[in-house]
Design a protein around this motif. Structure first.
Motif, short mmCIF file in Angstrom:
data_model
loop_
_atom_site.label_atom_id
_atom_site.label_comp_id
_atom_site.label_asym_id
_atom_site.label_seq_id
_atom_site.Cartn_x
_atom_site.Cartn_y
_atom_site.Cartn_z
N ASN A 156 0.86 -1.13 0.01
CA ASN A 156 -0.01 0.01 -0.02
C ASN A 156 1.01 1.18 0.10
N GLU A 157 1.82 1.00 0.94
CA GLU A 157 2.69 2.36 0.76
C GLU A 157 3.52 2.90 -0.48
N TYR A 158 4.02 1.58 -1.24
CA TYR A 158 4.77 1.65 -2.35
C TYR A 158 3.61 2.10 -3.70
N LEU A 159 2.28 1.59 -3.46
CA LEU A 159 1.35 2.17 -4.35
C LEU A 159 1.39 3.61 -4.25
N LYS A 160 0.88 4.12 -3.01
CA LYS A 160 0.91 5.55 -2.55
C LYS A 160 2.01 6.14 -2.98
N ASN A 161 3.30 5.97 -2.73
CA ASN A 161 4.56 6.57 -2.98
C ASN A 161 4.85 6.88 -4.67
N ASN A 162 4.32 6.00 -5.34
CA ASN A 162 4.50 5.79 -6.71
C ASN A 162 3.31 6.40 -7.57
N ASN A 163 2.17 6.81 -6.86
CA ASN A 163 1.04 7.47 -7.43
C ASN A 163 0.33 6.31 -8.15
N LEU A 164 0.23 5.08 -7.68
CA LEU A 164 -0.24 4.14 -8.47
C LEU A 164 -1.69 3.76 -7.78
N SER A 165 -2.66 3.47 -8.75
CA SER A 165 -4.07 2.87 -8.19
C SER A 165 -4.02 1.51 -8.32
N GLU A 166 -4.82 0.93 -7.64
CA GLU A 166 -4.81 -0.58 -7.67
C GLU A 166 -5.26 -1.06 -8.92
N SER A 167 -5.88 -0.22 -9.78
CA SER A 167 -6.10 -0.53 -11.46
C SER A 167 -5.05 -0.55 -12.33
N GLU A 168 -4.30 0.38 -11.89
CA GLU A 168 -2.79 0.64 -12.73
C GLU A 168 -1.99 -0.43 -12.49
N PHE A 169 -1.77 -0.57 -11.04
CA PHE A 169 -1.01 -1.86 -10.68
C PHE A 169 -1.37 -3.25 -11.29
N ASN A 207 7.86 -6.69 -13.21
CA ASN A 207 7.51 -5.41 -13.81
C ASN A 207 7.99 -4.22 -13.03
N TYR A 208 8.50 -4.81 -11.77
CA TYR A 208 8.81 -3.59 -10.98
C TYR A 208 10.39 -4.10 -10.31
N SER A 209 11.30 -3.59 -11.38
CA SER A 209 12.61 -4.02 -10.90
C SER A 209 12.92 -3.58 -9.68
N ASP A 210 12.53 -2.61 -8.91
CA ASP A 210 13.07 -2.00 -7.86
C ASP A 210 12.55 -2.86 -6.67
N LEU A 211 11.50 -3.67 -6.91
CA LEU A 211 10.93 -4.51 -5.79
C LEU A 211 11.59 -5.91 -5.72
N LYS A 212 12.19 -6.43 -4.58
CA LYS A 212 12.66 -7.70 -4.33
C LYS A 212 11.50 -8.68 -3.65
N PHE A 213 11.44 -9.91 -3.77
CA PHE A 213 10.58 -10.90 -3.20
C PHE A 213 10.31 -10.50 -1.72
N GLU A 214 11.52 -10.38 -0.99
CA GLU A 214 11.43 -10.29 0.49
C GLU A 214 10.76 -8.98 0.85
N GLN A 215 10.77 -8.00 0.10
CA GLN A 215 10.16 -6.67 0.31
C GLN A 215 8.49 -6.84 0.43
N VAL A 216 8.11 -7.45 -0.78
CA VAL A 216 6.55 -7.45 -1.11
C VAL A 216 5.60 -8.82 -0.38
N PHE A 217 6.46 -9.94 -0.41
CA PHE A 217 6.12 -11.22 0.07
C PHE A 217 6.74 -11.73 1.24
N THR A 218 6.01 -12.53 2.00
CA THR A 218 6.61 -13.52 3.15
C THR A 218 6.17 -14.64 2.96
N TYR A 219 6.72 -15.77 3.32
CA TYR A 219 6.30 -17.28 3.31
C TYR A 219 6.10 -17.58 4.46
#
Length: 81
Positions: free
Chosen positions: A13-26, A58-70
């Motif tokens: 949510n913070e990433y989307l907000k900081n990058n001015n992305l809506s859920e639809s655009e994402f 599509n988001y090369s600035d993101l790593k698995f560990e940042q966005v997801f948890t197992y």
């Protein structure tokens, strides 16, 4: 025993907000329906392979560990050390 991958909702949510992305655009960028993104963010479903691959490719600035948890769930009766 059921293992699963979950989204770190606060981070996403913070990433989307900081990058001015809506859920639809994402959703469009990662190749899934807006409803899928909404359900994942609201905890109603776990991200599937298409969601995870879409984010990471599509988001090369993101790593698995940042966005997801197992999440590993042990069978009943087992305890962690």
């Amino acid at each position: 025993m059921k293992n699963s991958i979950k989204v770190k909702v606060d981070f996403l949510n913070e990433y989307l907000k900081n990058n001015n992305l809506s859920e639809s655009e994402f959703a469009k960028t990662i190749g899934v329906a807006h409803s899928t993104v909404n359900r994942v963010i609201n905890g109603k479903r776990n991200p599937g392979g298409k969601f995870i691959t879409g984010v990471l490719s599509n988001y090369s600035d993101l790593k698995f560990e940042q966005v997801f948890t197992y999440i590993i769930e042990l069978p009943k009766g087992n305890k962690t050390a």
